[in-house]
Scaffold this motif. Structure first.
Motif, mmCIF file in Angstrom:
data_model
loop_
_atom_site.group_PDB
_atom_site.id
_atom_site.type_symbol
_atom_site.label_atom_id
_atom_site.label_comp_id
_atom_site.label_asym_id
_atom_site.label_seq_id
_atom_site.Cartn_x
_atom_site.Cartn_y
_atom_site.Cartn_z
ATOM 1 N N SER A 70 1.526 -1.106 -3.049
ATOM 2 C CA SER A 70 2.836 -1.070 -2.611
ATOM 3 C C SER A 70 2.454 -0.650 -1.215
ATOM 4 O O SER A 70 1.572 -0.343 -0.653
ATOM 5 C CB SER A 70 3.676 0.517 -3.111
ATOM 6 N N GLY A 71 3.497 -1.361 -0.395
ATOM 7 C CA GLY A 71 3.792 -1.450 1.288
ATOM 8 C C GLY A 71 4.939 -2.103 1.610
ATOM 9 O O GLY A 71 4.621 -3.755 0.806
ATOM 10 N N GLU A 114 5.590 5.467 3.569
ATOM 11 C CA GLU A 114 4.173 4.429 4.283
ATOM 12 C C GLU A 114 2.779 5.409 4.030
ATOM 13 O O GLU A 114 1.632 5.222 3.098
ATOM 14 C CB GLU A 114 3.716 4.605 5.653
ATOM 15 N N ALA A 148 2.389 4.849 0.380
ATOM 16 C CA ALA A 148 1.338 4.122 0.065
ATOM 17 C C ALA A 148 0.120 3.989 0.772
ATOM 18 O O ALA A 148 -1.434 3.591 -0.438
ATOM 19 C CB ALA A 148 2.131 2.800 1.129
ATOM 20 N N ASN A 171 -2.390 3.326 -2.709
ATOM 21 C CA ASN A 171 -3.586 1.879 -2.187
ATOM 22 C C ASN A 171 -4.980 2.608 -1.984
ATOM 23 O O ASN A 171 -6.287 1.596 -2.906
ATOM 24 C CB ASN A 171 -3.518 1.177 -1.487
ATOM 25 N N LEU A 203 2.606 -5.358 8.069
ATOM 26 C CA LEU A 203 2.071 -4.628 7.035
ATOM 27 C C LEU A 203 1.635 -3.947 7.394
ATOM 28 O O LEU A 203 0.066 -3.805 6.942
ATOM 29 C CB LEU A 203 1.518 -5.554 5.693
ATOM 30 N N THR A 251 0.114 -0.727 7.743
ATOM 31 C CA THR A 251 0.225 0.056 6.691
ATOM 32 C C THR A 251 -0.995 -0.436 4.897
ATOM 33 O O THR A 251 -1.998 0.111 5.202
ATOM 34 C CB THR A 251 0.595 1.243 5.794
ATOM 35 N N TYR A 252 -0.519 -1.058 4.972
ATOM 36 C CA TYR A 252 -0.576 -2.045 3.687
ATOM 37 C C TYR A 252 -2.156 -2.691 3.710
ATOM 38 O O TYR A 252 -3.171 -2.753 2.818
ATOM 39 C CB TYR A 252 0.465 -2.900 3.154
ATOM 40 N N THR A 311 -5.073 -0.346 3.662
ATOM 41 C CA THR A 311 -5.450 0.242 2.614
ATOM 42 C C THR A 311 -6.179 -1.242 2.218
ATOM 43 O O THR A 311 -6.792 -0.010 1.192
ATOM 44 C CB THR A 311 -4.426 1.178 2.060
ATOM 45 N N LYS A 312 -5.572 -1.912 2.220
ATOM 46 C CA LYS A 312 -6.624 -2.821 1.935
ATOM 47 C C LYS A 312 -8.042 -2.987 1.738
ATOM 48 O O LYS A 312 -9.219 -3.507 1.718
ATOM 49 C CB LYS A 312 -5.921 -4.468 1.686
ATOM 50 N N ASN A 320 9.342 -5.960 -0.810
ATOM 51 C CA ASN A 320 9.271 -5.477 -0.325
ATOM 52 C C ASN A 320 9.881 -6.522 0.453
ATOM 53 O O ASN A 320 9.825 -5.763 2.181
ATOM 54 C CB ASN A 320 7.925 -5.492 0.151
#
Length: 263
Positions: free
Chosen positions: A96-97, A110, A113, A117, A155, A157-158, A161-162, A199
């Motif tokens: 998620s994000g 956040e 997420a 993630n 994006l 944080t998303y 994390t990825k 989102n």
């Protein structure tokens, strides 16, 4: 996927109630793989499980859980460590994000997420690795994203994390080389799922040929982990991008990030 027997007889998929996770569940069920489906939305999971049982005659277990909640995450860990019902393939797909300027986003969202993630993937992976190493057999497929290869304003944080998930996966692939365990980072680009709508994101300016189908991404990832590939980037345009990005100077990456943000 090819017609030869799939190397994993059982799989646990997180984020299985929609998108890439659902596509993976369908493709594995078609190969006769026993499934454990994990997601927050229990009605969607139960509906999917019933359809897969009817269509393919496979055993499908439904395990509703919010992986950002410590107690519910522990329940999924307990299922993964059940020696009587071993899971041969773990698919960390849940993610998620929220979209938006980081300073304007609720910090609790956040943080959640990050837990979903990154932290959940780490913990679930650690649960299965010891047994897989003892058995000399197993697969772990971590669904990352090409956004982790670039600074991604709106994006932040998303994408961070990825990036973590990609490096984590590739390191584990090296650590477990020769142990009979395949660890794969799956890095899709823009994929037609409900992620964008849920989102608040739009990408109408992106050409149609850049969009991937969830089924295409799922098939590529499942094939890659079976083959022992440490990294999988589906789609020709994204393969080119993934090859060029490591050669791109960081200032140019930041400039590209600024350009995409304005779009």
């Amino acid at each position: 996927m090819a017609d030869r027997p799939y190397p994993y007889r059982s799989a646990l998929i997180t984020g299985a109630s929609s998108g890439i996770g659902t596509a993976m569940a369908r493709q594995l069920a078609a190969r006769g793989v026993t499934l454990v489906l994990v997601a927050r939305r229990e009605p969607l999971l139960r509906d999917l499980a019933e359809k897969l049982r009817r269509a393919h005659g496979v055993e499908v277990e439904v395990l509703p859980a919010d992986l950002t909640d410590a107690e519910q995450l522990t329940r999924v860990e307990a299922r993964l460590t059940d020696a009587a019902r071993p899971v041969e393939l773990l698919v960390n797909n849940a993610g998620s994000g929220a979209a938006g300027v980081f300073a304007n986003l609720p910090v609790d969202h956040e943080e959640a997420a990050v837990r979903l993630n990154s932290q959940a993937a780490v913990r679930l992976t650690r649960c299965v690795l010891s047994r897989m190493r003892a058995d000399g057999h197993g697969g772990i497929l971590n669904v990352s994203s090409l956004t982790g290869e670039l600074p991604s304003p709106s994006l932040a944080t998303y994408s961070a994390t990825k990036a973590f998930l990609t490096h984590f996966s590739e390191a584990l692939a090296i650590e477990n080389r020769g142990a009979g365990i395949h660890v794969t980072a799956l890095l899709p680009g823009l994929t037609r799922t409900d992620y964008f709508a849920s989102n608040g994101l739009t990408a109408a300016w992106v050409p149609g040929f850049c969009w991937l189908a969830a089924e295409q991404v799922a098939a590529a990832g499942l094939k890659a982990v079976a083959a022992g590939s440490g990294r999988c980037v589906p789609g020709a345009p994204y393969k080119v991008a993934a090859a060029l990005l490591p050669l791109t100077p960081r200032p140019l990456k930041r400039a590209l990030g600024r350009y995409l943000w304005r779009r």
